[in-house]
Design an enzyme around this catalytic site. Sequence first.
Site, PDB file in Angstrom:
ATOM      1  N   SER A 105       0.824  -1.209   0.000  1.00  0.00           N
ATOM      2  CA  SER A 105       0.000   0.000   0.000  1.00  0.00           C
ATOM      3  C   SER A 105       0.861   1.263   0.000  1.00  0.00           C
ATOM      4  CB  SER A 105      -0.969  -0.030   1.194  1.00  0.00           C
ATOM      5  OG  SER A 105      -2.108   0.758   0.941  1.00  0.00           O
ATOM      6  N   LYS A 109     -21.140  17.673   9.112  1.00  0.00           N
ATOM      7  CA  LYS A 109     -20.000  18.112   9.935  1.00  0.00           C
ATOM      8  C   LYS A 109     -19.515  17.003  10.863  1.00  0.00           C
ATOM      9  CE  LYS A 109     -16.999  21.086  11.402  1.00  0.00           C
ATOM     10  NZ  LYS A 109     -15.859  21.391  10.529  1.00  0.00           N
TER      11      LYS A 109
END
Length: 272
Positions: A85, A137
């Site tokens: 990765s 949010k």
Amino acid sequence: MIWPFKPNPKKQIARLEISGAIGGSTRQQVLKALKTIKEKQYPALLLRIDSPGGTVGDSQEIYAALKKLGESVKIVASFGNISASGGVYIGMGAHYIVANPGTITGSIGVILRGNNLERLLEKIGVSFKVIKSGPYKDILAFDRELQPEEQAILQALIDNSYQQFIETVAQARKLSLDTVRSFADGRIFTGHQALELGVVDRLGTEEDARSWAAELAGLDPDKAECQTIEEPKSLVKKLTGNVISTAPVGASWAWLEFELATQGQPLWLYRP
């Protein structure tokens, strides 16, 4: 008076090891080391990577610094036990990559994880009152279920980060995007398979990578030595060595710290 002999950096190969999960502290140490390599004018760098990856931004900054250094320094990456990765992404900053046949690599992709503790909080009678400026949010808040529209937003974020990853691999390895997508689905593969896919250039050991770096820099492979670039150890580390960091409890604690610090962040990370 006999003056101590000081090796000439221009006749040596710098060696830098990146190990463990890639985060902010790793980025700081690596960027500082790369600056030292540049200032001392080492002609080549042996980059040893033994990492499952880590945070996206930190991996990108290290990659960018390697590309910049590569304008004047020959860089050969050596994949160790695992280079997956984000470890692969960093390796793309080298001119060439050497892997052991059995190296675990790949896991090209992005992951983002969040915890939903809503049921547990209900059982113990805990609830939260949230005042927010917009509906998203508190996306990935641990005290409620992820909503479908929120999942779509996060999926778009992951897809964009994934696109950045495969574009970098395609450019560095001179492969088409479709070719990279064919194996960049999160799967892991061996160094031998990576060679067949075009992810690495050669199979070999770290010593093979060192010899190659020497040749690229115009040095004698039999005489050019490596100078490991690392931060000066504190007195405690000098006395204890790596006992704390390599002990099972220490390693588990380090992983826990990393998990907590990166909660809710997109990660280029492989963890079995």
